[in-house]
Design an enzyme around this catalytic site. Sequence first.
Site, mmCIF file in Angstrom:
data_model
loop_
_atom_site.group_PDB
_atom_site.id
_atom_site.type_symbol
_atom_site.label_atom_id
_atom_site.label_comp_id
_atom_site.label_asym_id
_atom_site.label_seq_id
_atom_site.Cartn_x
_atom_site.Cartn_y
_atom_site.Cartn_z
ATOM 1 N N HIS A 126 3.761 36.229 56.820
ATOM 2 C CA HIS A 126 3.658 35.179 57.301
ATOM 3 C C HIS A 126 5.180 35.168 58.503
ATOM 4 C CE1 HIS A 126 3.680 30.867 58.608
ATOM 5 N NE2 HIS A 126 5.063 30.891 58.209
ATOM 6 N N ASN A 137 6.447 29.943 55.189
ATOM 7 C CA ASN A 137 7.527 29.280 54.913
ATOM 8 C C ASN A 137 7.195 27.662 54.405
ATOM 9 O OD1 ASN A 137 6.655 28.667 57.444
ATOM 10 N ND2 ASN A 137 8.601 28.802 58.393
ATOM 11 N N HIS A 138 6.348 27.225 54.769
ATOM 12 C CA HIS A 138 5.718 25.946 54.382
ATOM 13 C C HIS A 138 5.343 25.725 52.967
ATOM 14 C CE1 HIS A 138 6.139 23.624 58.158
ATOM 15 N NE2 HIS A 138 6.367 24.710 58.745
#
Length: 138
Positions: A65, A13-14
């Site tokens: 992730h 998500n980053h």
Amino acid sequence: MRHPRHICLVRGNHECRSVSGHFGFKEECVRKYGLPVYYRFLLCFQTMPIGALVHTDYGTMLALHGGLSPKIARLEQLERLNRFVEPEEDDALQDVLWADPLPEPGGEGDERCPEAAADKIVLQHWRPNPVRGCSYLF
């Protein structure tokens, strides 16, 4: 880079424009190297695989992730996701980057999911993810 057959980075998500901008990566990159370098990083992030199959002595596991998505029932659907876009609200790409597993029954965080069975978690139950504010708990 030393062990390319043993290490695989997956997109998280980053590695999204909105999150990398919100948490300061964009500002630091622009300050040190300029805006074109930041855009190159975004393209690099988008080329990262969304998931990986990990073959072990215990069987083959899917590594993501985030987690699962109610919009994906088969591995082929995951393979067809367009990773060269920003995840949109309520889409499968957002789920695989942001979803979280339900807390273990009786474990920390279990109070958020009181309907989880004491002996198992039923995967067909999807709940809104109050921690992230998007995606699901599965």
